[in-house]
Scaffold this motif. Structure first.
Motif, PDB file in Angstrom:
ATOM      1  N   ASP A  24      -0.200  20.586  -5.936  1.00 16.25           N
ATOM      2  CA  ASP A  24      -0.987  21.508  -5.113  1.00 16.25           C
ATOM      3  C   ASP A  24      -2.115  20.783  -4.417  1.00 16.25           C
ATOM      4  O   ASP A  24      -3.105  21.386  -4.003  1.00 16.25           O
ATOM      5  N   SER A  25      -1.992  19.494  -4.339  1.00 19.53           N
ATOM      6  CA  SER A  25      -3.027  18.714  -3.662  1.00 19.53           C
ATOM      7  C   SER A  25      -2.379  17.489  -3.027  1.00 19.53           C
ATOM      8  O   SER A  25      -1.358  16.991  -3.520  1.00 19.53           O
ATOM      9  N   ASN A  26      -2.960  17.043  -1.959  1.00 20.84           N
ATOM     10  CA  ASN A  26      -2.455  15.840  -1.286  1.00 20.84           C
ATOM     11  C   ASN A  26      -3.605  14.871  -1.059  1.00 20.84           C
ATOM     12  O   ASN A  26      -4.768  15.266  -1.055  1.00 20.84           O
ATOM     13  N   PHE A  27      -3.237  13.605  -0.879  1.00 23.86           N
ATOM     14  CA  PHE A  27      -4.258  12.549  -0.898  1.00 23.86           C
ATOM     15  C   PHE A  27      -3.999  11.540   0.218  1.00 23.86           C
ATOM     16  O   PHE A  27      -2.879  11.398   0.684  1.00 23.86           O
ATOM     17  N   ILE A  28      -5.047  10.785   0.557  1.00 21.53           N
ATOM     18  CA  ILE A  28      -4.839   9.587   1.375  1.00 21.53           C
ATOM     19  C   ILE A  28      -5.586   8.429   0.709  1.00 21.53           C
ATOM     20  O   ILE A  28      -6.565   8.647  -0.009  1.00 21.53           O
ATOM     21  N   ALA A  29      -5.108   7.213   0.948  1.00 21.71           N
ATOM     22  CA  ALA A  29      -5.808   6.038   0.415  1.00 21.71           C
ATOM     23  C   ALA A  29      -5.355   4.798   1.165  1.00 21.71           C
ATOM     24  O   ALA A  29      -4.253   4.754   1.715  1.00 21.71           O
ATOM     25  N   SER A  30      -6.222   3.791   1.140  1.00 19.81           N
ATOM     26  CA  SER A  30      -5.878   2.515   1.778  1.00 19.81           C
ATOM     27  C   SER A  30      -4.839   1.746   0.970  1.00 19.81           C
ATOM     28  O   SER A  30      -4.159   0.873   1.508  1.00 19.81           O
ATOM     29  N   ASP A  31      -4.763   2.025  -0.324  1.00 14.17           N
ATOM     30  CA  ASP A  31      -3.852   1.224  -1.151  1.00 14.17           C
ATOM     31  C   ASP A  31      -3.373   2.051  -2.339  1.00 14.17           C
ATOM     32  O   ASP A  31      -4.060   2.964  -2.808  1.00 14.17           O
ATOM     33  N   VAL A  32      -2.202   1.681  -2.811  1.00 15.53           N
ATOM     34  CA  VAL A  32      -1.510   2.413  -3.869  1.00 15.53           C
ATOM     35  C   VAL A  32      -2.311   2.597  -5.166  1.00 15.53           C
ATOM     36  O   VAL A  32      -2.322   3.699  -5.723  1.00 15.53           O
ATOM     37  N   PRO A  33      -3.001   1.558  -5.694  1.00 12.40           N
ATOM     38  CA  PRO A  33      -3.662   1.753  -6.989  1.00 12.40           C
ATOM     39  C   PRO A  33      -4.618   2.946  -7.009  1.00 12.40           C
ATOM     40  O   PRO A  33      -4.810   3.570  -8.048  1.00 12.40           O
ATOM     41  N   ALA A  34      -5.177   3.294  -5.845  1.00 11.20           N
ATOM     42  CA  ALA A  34      -6.113   4.424  -5.784  1.00 11.20           C
ATOM     43  C   ALA A  34      -5.421   5.743  -6.107  1.00 11.20           C
ATOM     44  O   ALA A  34      -6.066   6.707  -6.514  1.00 11.20           O
ATOM     45  N   LEU A  35      -4.108   5.795  -5.914  1.00  9.93           N
ATOM     46  CA  LEU A  35      -3.405   7.074  -6.052  1.00  9.93           C
ATOM     47  C   LEU A  35      -2.580   7.197  -7.328  1.00  9.93           C
ATOM     48  O   LEU A  35      -2.186   8.297  -7.715  1.00  9.93           O
ATOM     49  N   LEU A  36      -2.285   6.094  -7.974  1.00 10.55           N
ATOM     50  CA  LEU A  36      -1.285   6.114  -9.051  1.00 10.55           C
ATOM     51  C   LEU A  36      -1.620   7.073 -10.193  1.00 10.55           C
ATOM     52  O   LEU A  36      -0.719   7.593 -10.833  1.00 10.55           O
ATOM     53  N   ASP A  37      -2.906   7.315 -10.449  1.00 11.63           N
ATOM     54  CA  ASP A  37      -3.259   8.266 -11.514  1.00 11.63           C
ATOM     55  C   ASP A  37      -2.965   9.710 -11.094  1.00 11.63           C
ATOM     56  O   ASP A  37      -2.963  10.601 -11.924  1.00 11.63           O
ATOM     57  N   TYR A  38      -2.747   9.927  -9.807  1.00  8.74           N
ATOM     58  CA  TYR A  38      -2.624  11.300  -9.301  1.00  8.74           C
ATOM     59  C   TYR A  38      -1.218  11.640  -8.840  1.00  8.74           C
ATOM     60  O   TYR A  38      -0.779  12.765  -8.960  1.00  8.74           O
ATOM     61  N   THR A  39      -0.536  10.678  -8.254  1.00  6.63           N
ATOM     62  CA  THR A  39       0.834  10.922  -7.807  1.00  6.63           C
ATOM     63  C   THR A  39       1.568   9.601  -7.618  1.00  6.63           C
ATOM     64  O   THR A  39       0.939   8.571  -7.352  1.00  6.63           O
ATOM     65  N   LYS A  40       2.906   9.685  -7.777  1.00  7.63           N
ATOM     66  CA  LYS A  40       3.711   8.489  -7.476  1.00  7.63           C
ATOM     67  C   LYS A  40       4.543   8.713  -6.223  1.00  7.63           C
ATOM     68  O   LYS A  40       5.367   7.890  -5.866  1.00  7.63           O
ATOM     69  N   ARG A  41       4.366   9.911  -5.590  1.00 10.56           N
ATOM     70  CA  ARG A  41       5.143  10.216  -4.375  1.00 10.56           C
ATOM     71  C   ARG A  41       4.271   9.874  -3.166  1.00 10.56           C
ATOM     72  O   ARG A  41       3.229  10.495  -2.954  1.00 10.56           O
ATOM     73  N   VAL A  42       4.696   8.875  -2.418  1.00 15.72           N
ATOM     74  CA  VAL A  42       3.844   8.423  -1.305  1.00 15.72           C
ATOM     75  C   VAL A  42       4.642   8.233  -0.015  1.00 15.72           C
ATOM     76  O   VAL A  42       5.847   7.987  -0.042  1.00 15.72           O
ATOM     77  N   ILE A  43       3.919   8.349   1.070  1.00 12.56           N
ATOM     78  CA  ILE A  43       4.484   8.024   2.389  1.00 12.56           C
ATOM     79  C   ILE A  43       3.598   6.947   2.993  1.00 12.56           C
ATOM     80  O   ILE A  43       2.375   7.121   3.082  1.00 12.56           O
ATOM     81  N   TYR A  44       4.201   5.833   3.365  1.00 10.54           N
ATOM     82  CA  TYR A  44       3.428   4.779   4.040  1.00 10.54           C
ATOM     83  C   TYR A  44       3.340   5.164   5.518  1.00 10.54           C
ATOM     84  O   TYR A  44       4.362   5.160   6.206  1.00 10.54           O
ATOM     85  N   LEU A  45       2.158   5.505   5.970  1.00  5.83           N
ATOM     86  CA  LEU A  45       2.022   5.843   7.392  1.00  5.83           C
ATOM     87  C   LEU A  45       2.222   4.572   8.212  1.00  5.83           C
ATOM     88  O   LEU A  45       1.862   3.479   7.774  1.00  5.83           O
ATOM     89  N   GLU A  46       2.801   4.749   9.405  1.00  4.87           N
ATOM     90  CA  GLU A  46       2.988   3.599  10.288  1.00  4.87           C
ATOM     91  C   GLU A  46       2.016   3.685  11.452  1.00  4.87           C
ATOM     92  O   GLU A  46       1.352   4.710  11.628  1.00  4.87           O
ATOM     93  N   ASP A  47       1.964   2.597  12.222  1.00  5.55           N
ATOM     94  CA  ASP A  47       1.010   2.566  13.337  1.00  5.55           C
ATOM     95  C   ASP A  47       1.223   3.755  14.269  1.00  5.55           C
ATOM     96  O   ASP A  47       2.367   4.153  14.522  1.00  5.55           O
ATOM     97  N   ASN A  48       0.132   4.270  14.777  1.00  9.88           N
ATOM     98  CA  ASN A  48       0.140   5.395  15.720  1.00  9.88           C
ATOM     99  C   ASN A  48       0.713   6.672  15.135  1.00  9.88           C
ATOM    100  O   ASN A  48       1.279   7.485  15.858  1.00  9.88           O
ATOM    101  N   GLN A  49       0.588   6.849  13.835  1.00 14.68           N
ATOM    102  CA  GLN A  49       1.000   8.111  13.217  1.00 14.68           C
ATOM    103  C   GLN A  49      -0.235   8.863  12.730  1.00 14.68           C
ATOM    104  O   GLN A  49      -1.218   8.262  12.302  1.00 14.68           O
ATOM    105  N   ILE A  50      -0.123  10.183  12.804  1.00 18.59           N
ATOM    106  CA  ILE A  50      -1.235  11.059  12.398  1.00 18.59           C
ATOM    107  C   ILE A  50      -0.699  12.003  11.329  1.00 18.59           C
ATOM    108  O   ILE A  50       0.409  12.529  11.462  1.00 18.59           O
TER     109      ILE A  50
END
Ligand code: F6R
Length: 614
Positions: free
Chosen positions: A190-216
């Motif tokens: 029920d929550s979503n996150f952003i981070a510059s790097d994976v270790p920041a998120l691992l305690d919260y979720t393992k499902r990630v999308i790597y944004l690419e250049d020029n994506q919003i």
């Protein structure tokens, strides 16, 4: 550099922001800040210095507030403007309608600042980032929705950005955007996150999308949408990270650097584990996707890297040339990218990067790739932007490196070059089978030999006591150990701030010898082999100028005792493998000197672990 995080829909919003920023502290530690949306307003808290200062600023009631809607956070490595509280992120727009965190550099910020100032926007900071906040506010006035405003603003920016954005009048949505700076969207329940790097998120979720250049990314608590800069909706599914949360612990060591130095034997075992099965079997480098035909025709290699990775590359050059006869050019990425890109027909390009995010190296490998070269990346981060853009990879398995000064990742990079050079020799048949077997036998023994060095540190500590007040240090070596001299000097500079320079020993007499007197220690690396006698005679020349002499050597004889005041011995090995061993005392010497000086060893001033600006 700089780390950004953000979150929406999370009840424990402040704990998330602070814990995830702590995981990104390696990216910068000049200042830290957060902005949170309480449903009505955006509240901003910033502090100069380490994250700890920000934590101390926030009271417990606020930290446990469960009603906050969304938040963004930032940890800074200053590029534009001093590292003070005003320049710390988040930055807000003139009417405080927008707050943003930013990693990257806006190259046309001066022009934009002029335009916005003429329109009446007042600037508070010296940062390039603040223009983005005002620009967004300016664009909202003309656009009918927030993502249109963001797209219009982004189209006006030149440079690099990873952005987290919240709007005062739109508390239910967190926005993120990326161009030439890493950014990940973490998908929770029920929550979503952003981070510059994976270790920041691992305690919260393992499902990630790597944004690419020029994506919003347009992110709500329980849904998200990703679009390109023209507003086209993209279908991007999360991938599941294979990793467990990273436990950041010093395991009883005083500093991460010391712990990481001691991890090197295991790192080497781990690097060999799935690649070297038996000494008589060919090496297995399964992520190297070079066809047999390309390998057979391969007649030139260029290697691009920065800092410590550049030093590993120089050892790699020596090895590949020695084992295969293929000429290798090594160049600092920051130099490579501002010259004509020359790719010869049967060549490949190797990028070396611990982080896989270093901006100069990333640009360099993109240039090589755009000019038709096969790009092989040696990296400790198989999930990094560099690894994703490469054609081939050698993952180095050093594990998460916390200390800003690279140690175990460097040793792992050296191992990658040993394996690659032997692999090429096997494919191209440039060495006898017997010699290759001998090399492999020696490789397997290296971890144990490092353990011997690590269990006998007295001499190194003696040297540190004696020389910790020295103002200038010189490191000399020849041949394959010359890059080790450069690396030893870099380690000392980085963590003790003592001026240290590495020279090819033979170059001393062409100038630097003029500096020598009794105030300057000269550390010479000399192991039996092609250049032993030469380095010894260059050391004698230094001794004759009254320099304090230190040897790192596998020999112990009267001749050495006559020349050197301190002799640090390492186990014997084939000269080609000696860099793996000679590096260890130099890392320890830098460490103990910095410790005597009371320096901030894991987070030296002015540095950051991931250098994402050119
Ligand atoms: C030195 C150090 C830096 C990095 C350089 C390149 O201890 O860590 O010199 O080696 O910034 O970084 P990567 O390897 O991540 O490309």
């Amino acid at each position: 550099m700089c780390g950004i995080v953000g979150c929406i829909g999370q009840q424990n919003l402040i704990p998330f922001l602070l814990e995830s920023l702590e995981k990104l502290e390696y990216r910068g530690y000049d200042s830290a800040g957060i902005a949170v949306h309480n449903g009505d307003n955006i509240e901003i808290y910033k502090a100069q210095g380490k994250l700890e200062n920000l934590k101390n600023l926030l009271n417990d009631t606020f930290k446990n507030d469960k009603n906050l809607k969304s938040g963004i956070g930032h940890i800074r490595w200053a590029t534009h403007g001093a590292p003070n509280q005003i320049n710390a992120h988040p930055h807000s727009s003139f009417e405080e309608k927008v707050s943003i965190v930013h990693n990257g550099i806006i190259e046309n910020y001066k022009e934009l600042k002029k335009e916005l100032t003429e329109k009446g926007f007042e600037f508070k900071s010296q940062t390039d980032t603040e223009v983005i906040a005002h620009l967004l506010e300016d664009c909202i006035k003309d656009e009918n929705n927030y993502s249109n405003a963001i797209r219009t603003a982004l189209k006006k920016l030149d440079g690099a950005y990873a952005l987290g954005i919240i709007f005062k009048d739109n508390p239910e949505i967190l926005y993120a955007a990326r161009k030439c700076a890493p950014l990940i969207l973490g998908v929770g329940e029920d929550s979503n996150f952003i981070a510059s790097d994976v270790p920041a998120l691992l305690d919260y979720t393992k499902r990630v999308i790597y944004l690419e250049d020029n994506q919003i990314a347009v992110i709500k608590g329980s849904s998200y949408q990703i679009m390109d800069i023209d507003g086209n909706i993209l279908d991007k599914k999360p991938e599941i990270l294979p990793w467990e949360p990273v436990t950041i612990s010093k395991m009883g060591y005083k500093h991460f650097m010391l712990k990481e130095i001691h991890e090197q034997p295991d790192v080497i075992r781990q690097t060999l584990f799935d690649k070297l099965h038996t000494v008589s079997d060919p090496l297995v480098l399964k992520e190297v996707k070079l066809t047999k035909e390309t390998l057979e025709q391969l007649d030139r290699i260029q290697i691009i890297a920065c800092g410590t990775s550049l030093h590993a590359a120089l050892v790699g050059k020596y090895l590949i040339e020695e084992f295969t006869g293929i000429p290798v050019d090594v160049e600092a990425s920051s130099e490579y990218i501002y010259k004509r890109t020359v790719i010869s027909k049967n060549s490949i390009t190797i990028g070396v990067s611990q982080s896989g995010e270093t901006a100069d190296t990333l640009t360099a490998i993109r240039q090589a790739k755009d000019n038709g070269s096969h790009v092989l990346v040696i990296t400790n981060r198989p999930d990094s932007t560099m690894a994703r853009q490469a054609d081939s990879m050698i993952p180095v398995n050093a594990g998460f490196e916390v200390s800003v000064a690279a140690t175990k990742s460097y040793s792992a990079q050296l191992m990658a070059f040993y394996l690659l050079a032997i692999y090429l020799a096997e494919v191209k048949n440039t060495l006898s089978e017997e010699y290759i077997e001998d090399l492999k036998k020696e490789l397997i023994q290296l971890p144990q030999k490092i353990e011997m060095i690590l269990s006998n540190k007295d001499k190194i500590q003696d040297c540190a006591v004696k020389f910790h007040n020295t103002k200038n240090f010189i490191y000399i070596a020849r041949g394959i150990n010359y890059p080790v001299a450069l690396e030893g000097a870099l380690k000392l500079k980085e963590i003790s701030y003592i001026n240290a320079t590495g020279y090819p020993a033979g170059e001393l007499k062409h100038g630097p010898i003029a500096m020598l007197d009794e105030t300057i220690p000269v550390l010479a690396i000399l192991v039996p082999g092609k250049v032993y006698e030469k380095v010894l005679s260059n050391s004698e020349e230094s001794k004759a100028r009254n320099a304090n002499m230190i040897a790192v050597t596998s020999e112990d004889n009267e001749h050495l005792e006559a020349v050197f005041d301190y002799i640090i011995t390492i186990p014997r090995t084939n000269e080609v493998f000696s860099p793996i061993l000679t590096t260890i005392p130099l890392q320890l010497l830098a460490y103990y000197i910095a410790e005597f000086l009371g320096k901030d060893i894991d987070q030296p001033r002015n540095l950051a672990k991931s250098v994402t600006v050119e």
